[in-house]
Design a protein around this motif. Structure first.
Motif, PDB file in Angstrom:
ATOM      1  N   ALA A  27       0.418  -0.762  16.509  1.00  0.00           N
ATOM      2  CA  ALA A  27       0.891  -2.118  16.711  1.00  0.00           C
ATOM      3  C   ALA A  27       1.214  -2.395  18.173  1.00  0.00           C
ATOM      4  O   ALA A  27       0.815  -3.437  18.699  1.00  0.00           O
ATOM      5  CB  ALA A  27       2.119  -2.382  15.848  1.00  0.00           C
ATOM      6  N   ALA A  49      -2.411  -5.648  15.166  1.00  0.00           N
ATOM      7  CA  ALA A  49      -1.387  -5.964  14.171  1.00  0.00           C
ATOM      8  C   ALA A  49      -1.930  -5.868  12.754  1.00  0.00           C
ATOM      9  O   ALA A  49      -1.237  -5.424  11.838  1.00  0.00           O
ATOM     10  CB  ALA A  49      -0.818  -7.350  14.425  1.00  0.00           C
ATOM     11  N   ILE A  56       1.958   4.100  13.206  1.00  0.00           N
ATOM     12  CA  ILE A  56       1.973   2.645  13.018  1.00  0.00           C
ATOM     13  C   ILE A  56       2.473   1.959  14.288  1.00  0.00           C
ATOM     14  O   ILE A  56       1.916   0.956  14.739  1.00  0.00           O
ATOM     15  CB  ILE A  56       2.878   2.281  11.819  1.00  0.00           C
ATOM     16  N   ALA A  64      -2.193  -2.221  11.793  1.00  0.00           N
ATOM     17  CA  ALA A  64      -0.850  -1.671  11.632  1.00  0.00           C
ATOM     18  C   ALA A  64      -0.216  -2.143  10.327  1.00  0.00           C
ATOM     19  O   ALA A  64       0.469  -1.381   9.643  1.00  0.00           O
ATOM     20  CB  ALA A  64       0.034  -2.078  12.815  1.00  0.00           C
ATOM     21  N   ALA A  65      -0.459  -3.403   9.973  1.00  0.00           N
ATOM     22  CA  ALA A  65       0.082  -3.942   8.726  1.00  0.00           C
ATOM     23  C   ALA A  65      -0.500  -3.196   7.530  1.00  0.00           C
ATOM     24  O   ALA A  65       0.221  -2.832   6.590  1.00  0.00           O
ATOM     25  CB  ALA A  65      -0.218  -5.429   8.622  1.00  0.00           C
TER      26      ALA A  65
END
Lengths: 349, 276, 305
Positions: free
Chosen positions: C267, C273, C263, C276-277
């Motif tokens: 990110a 992002a 992750i 990654a979220a």
């Protein structure tokens, strides 16, 4: 010091009712003892008066002013806890002064009052010690001192003697009572020990299952208990109970024995006789000869246990009798046989 | 153990052997790091426990190469500030939850849940938050993040200390006329001081040791912490192990000082808080 | 007497004062957790369903695309597997070692101070420095272990522990075990101190030998507490990041790539992002799913007592 008036006081925890609409008037300067088995609500009642437990209904009045809505901080009370609850990080003097400091009392006044209380309680030598360095009895006195210095509305005691050994307890009973009379402060004292209640209270409140069973002076509760519960709870050793069929003053037990009571009743009843009320068999009314099952010597007196009807009765006699007699010849005065109806209410003579 | 419980000689030997092995295992990396910090580059390549010709040069060289002391200072500042933030928030909340019964189910549950969640969850959002608040790449910014990060830990450590105090002590203070905040400050705080000290130390150590947030939220020399600095040491083309060891060891000194001075408090705090 | 619910006293002055104190004392904590946990969660959910990069978020709603891509197009699911495997294994090994060491220590009367310090040091060491220390020991050139193995003739050429596909993960586990076994020792020691002696004495009087007493009396008694320790350790191990970052950077290949590191790479290295979220959310759910059985088992054991 105030009079305390408890009106229809209710307390519930969720759906569980702890107090069922209690009413009680306590006079200014009176020493009231709340007594009853554990779970009867006596501590809850005390904590409601203190403001530690919010009330669910009714109100509490100090000198006629409602205080039920006030937080504990604003009721101006003193409380002595079972474990004393002294502030462990403060010296004895600081413990006494804490409540006064919170109220912004002047330093001289604080000193004066601390000295006054310490003198009365004979704890002056320990003023600079921490509670940890004190014995149980000394801690007890400090707790009393903390209550005294504040000149508060009333003293609340929550089983303050139950952590002391038997000897010290007897001594502290006397001391607390003497102090209370000297200061003249209204006091509510919670205990489960009926001996403590009998020896200390101006009046005693016997509680059971969140209700007040009876309020009265120690003598009243002893001689004229309103219910079988009060009769059994007050008095040591405990009252013995036997069931009987009543026909006027004649009470027939299950084994055919007939006793005469000063009280008249009809139908199924319970008879109550205090162990100390059995007389020697030579006396006039209600002669009995019973087989002794066991016997306990308690120093100055001896207890004998025997079967009577469908109950076991206890008989107490002066002197220590080390040999167990096979039988006892006994007599009971008619006025010493209490009669309770099927709802366990005492039938008045 | 009690006298009635006897062991055989072999049992004792096995136990002693295991204990000795574990203690060597625990000490060895630190000893080796320490000894490497005195090794010349040639010495390092030998792979021996002790340096053949000890040198002190690694320390000044490392300090000249990387601003080690500055980064340690940043770490200490962040750790202390975050410790203050954590305690100021956690102590009253713990008191209210345990003693006043405020949100007594909610607070433990949400603290536990936020502790269980991997911190990487918070990384990206906090990145933007600090950017918006103009706290990015600053000591207060990282201290704030660490301060909030340690809230669940502080709550669970303090919880047992607070609940060890009998309820009657608070009640006596209330009846003496002290308000709830006053009771907290005048009665509870002095009584749980050992717990507060232990909690503070543990939070300070956790902040000092933290790397993930520090690496993403600090980058300039003015705020970069020692753990971030040491990780950068790694990426360099020519790693001088002696210097790296010297810098690492210097970075560990503040924490080891705490461990030596407060070992009793630390062990007490860890055990009090975790065993219920 | 427990604190009573104050619900029915809205107009009551005492209850109001208390409520005010309760709120003013707990509000900062609630706000802190809202910033640190609540807000990130909401933000993450929004990010996960959008096209977002680190510089510019919310470029458009993309539905489940990020989740889809995380599962099919990246190493994410493998890294979650690694993370779980890592957490369960190191926690179990450390629990066993730590418990045994605690049992030994509980029989030792003297020397507590020094033992305690030695045990504390690994625990206190910053994980990044733990990585450096173990790198020094396991390094192919100048590593102490390789030095010993070469000198004793067990190997001819130095082993690159962190570069070897099969050895890299165990090497990280070794460093992790070094750091965290001490915590288990301290916790288990406290648990053992809490065991009432009378039960063990009763068992001894019944003729049971020490080992038997431990397995049949002591261990069942402390099992729920041990499980709590295991749970705590699993939760902590699932968060591991620093060791992988310093020791292997996820390599060689993807051999030590665990979820948190994956992750982080997505990110802060690929600046995606949104992706990654999505990965973070799925990892958080996985963490709950992994820890849930342990919680249930703990509750079950606790009830049986």
């Amino acid at each position: 010091m105030v009079s305390i008036n408890i009106q229809n006081l209710e307390k519930h925890y969720g759906k569980v009712k702890a107090l069922h609409g209690l009413n009680l008037e306590i006079d200014d300067g009176e020493f009231i003892v709340l007594v009853g088995p554990s779970g009867c609500g006596k501590s809850t009642l005390l904590r409601c008066v203190a403001g530690l437990n919010p009330i669910s209904g009714g109100d509490i009045l100090f000198d006629g002013t409602p205080v039920g809505h006030l937080p504990p901080q604003e009721r101006d009370l003193s409380m002595v806890f079972q474990n004393y609850a002294l502030y462990p990080h403060l010296t004895v003097a600081q413990n006494l002064a804490f409540g006064l400091k919170v109220r912004k009392t002047s330093a001289e006044e604080i000193e004066k009052r601390v000295k006054w209380a310490a003198d009365i309680l004979a704890i002056t030598p320990y003023l600079d010690r921490r509670p940890r360095a004190l014995s149980g009895g000394q801690r007890q006195r400090v707790a009393m001192g903390r209550a005294m210095v504040k000149h508060s509305n009333a003293f609340l005691f929550d089983e303050p003697l139950s952590n002391l050994d038997a000897q010290l307890r007897v001594q502290m009973r006397k001391e607390i009572r003497a102090l209370q009379q000297r200061i003249g402060v209204t006091s509510i004292y919670v205990t489960h020990d009926q001996v403590e209640a009998m020896t200390m209270g101006d009046r005693i409140v016997v509680m059971k299952d969140g209700r007040i069973e009876q309020v009265g002076s120690p003598a009243e509760l002893y001689t004229a208990p309103r219910t079988r519960f009060v009769a059994g709870f007050i008095g040591s050793p405990q009252m013995s109970f036997v069931t009987a069929q009543a026909d006027g003053h004649q009470m027939t037990l299950s084994d055919g024995t007939v006793l005469t009571s000063a009280t008249a009743a009809t139908g199924a009843v319970t008879l109550g006789i205090r162990p100390e009320h059995f007389l020697d068999g030579t006396s006039e009314a209600n002669r009995l000869t019973l087989d002794v099952t066991t016997q306990q010597v308690v120093g100055t007196s001896t207890s004998y246990f025997a079967t009577l009807g469908d109950g076991e009765i206890e008989v107490i006699r002066q002197g220590s009798d080390t040999e167990r007699p096979a039988t006892l010849a006994l007599g009971i005065r008619p006025e010493h046989i209490m009669v309770f109806d099927k709802d366990d209410q005492r039938i008045a003579a | 153990m009690t006298a009635s419980v006897q062991d055989t000689r072999t049992d004792r030997l096995i136990r002693f052997g295991f204990l000795a092995a574990m203690l060597i295992f625990f000490a060895l990396p630190i000893v080796y790091l320490f000894s490497t910090s005195f090794k010349t580059p040639d010495d390092v390549l030998q792979g021996r426990l002790l340096p053949e010709a000890a040198t002190l040069k690694n320390y000044p060289n490392a300090f000249a190469h990387v601003p080690v002391l500055r980064m340690i200072w940043n770490s200490v500042a962040v750790a202390l500030l975050s410790g203050v933030i954590t305690l100021v928030i956690a102590v009253p909340a713990t008191y209210a939850t345990i003693k006043l019964g405020a949100f007594r189910r909610t607070v433990p549950n949400i603290t536990l849940a936020s502790y269980a969640a991997p911190p990487i969850i918070a990384l990206i959002p906090l990145f933007y938050l600090l950017q918006t608040a103009q706290l990015m790449d600053s000591i207060p910014g990282l201290a704030l993040v660490h301060g909030l990060m340690n809230l669940p830990v502080a709550f669970w450590l303090l919880k047992s200390f607070v609940s060890d105090i009998p309820a009657e002590i608070d009640e006596a203070a209330w009846i003496d006329g002290a308000g709830y905040w006053h009771t907290l400050f005048a009665v509870i705080l002095p009584l749980i001081f050992p717990g507060i000290l232990a909690t503070a130390l543990i939070c300070i150590i956790l902040s000092y040791n933290e790397f993930l947030f520090a690496s993403a939220l600090t980058f300039s020399e003015a705020s970069r912490t020692i753990t971030v600095g040491m990780s950068l040491f790694q990426g360099e083309r020519l790693v001088n192990f002696g210097q790296m060891a010297a810098a690492s060891f210097t970075g560990m000194v503040p924490i080891y000082l705490i461990a030596f001075l407060f070992q009793k408090h630390l062990v007490g705090g860890l055990t009090q808080g975790s065993i219920k | 007497m427990a604190t009573p619910p104050a619900a029915s006293f809205g107009s009551d002055r005492g209850a109001n004062q208390r409520k005010r104190a309760e709120w003013s004392m707990t509000l900062p904590l609630m706000a802190g957790l809202a910033i640190f946990a609540g807000y990130p969660l909401v933000y993450l959910v929004l990010l996960a369903f959008s096209r977002s990069d680190l510089g510019q978020q919310f470029q458009g709603f993309v539905g489940l695309e990020n989740f889809d891509w995380a599962l099919s197009g990246t190493n994410f699911s493998g890294s979650v597997g690694h993370a779980i495997l890592f957490a369960l294994i190191v926690s179990l090994v450390q629990l066993a070692l730590g418990l045994y060491l605690a049992v030994i220590l509980s029989k030792i009367v003297r020397g507590g101070r020094w033992l305690r310090t030695i045990v504390l040091l690994p625990l206190m060491t910053p994980p990044v420095m733990v990585g450096i220390a173990w790198k020094l020991i396991l390094n192919p050139s100048g590593g102490w272990l390789n030095g010993i193995l070469l000198r004793t003739g067990l190997i001819d050429a130095p082993i690159s522990f962190f570069g070897n596909h099969d050895l890299a993960f165990p090497a990280i586990m070794l460093a992790d075990t070094w750091q965290w076994t001490p915590l288990i020792v301290i916790l288990c020691f406290a648990i053992l101190q809490g065991v009432p002696h009378d039960v063990e004495e009763a068992a001894a009087l019944d003729g049971a030998y020490p080992k038997r007493i431990f397995w049949t009396v002591t261990l069942p008694m402390i099992a729920p507490a041990l499980l709590s320790v295991y749970l705590l350790r699993v939760i902590m191990a699932l968060k591991t990041f620093d060791l992988v970052y310093t020791l292997t950077f996820g390599g060689p290949g993807n051999a030590t790539n665990i979820a948190t590191f994956e992750i982080w790479k997505t990110a802060l290295r690929e600046f995606d992002a949104g992706l990654a979220a999505a990965q973070t959310l799925m990892f958080a759910i996985t963490v709950s799913v992994v820890t849930l059985p342990i919680v249930l088992l703990h509750n079950h054991l606790e009830k049986r007592r």
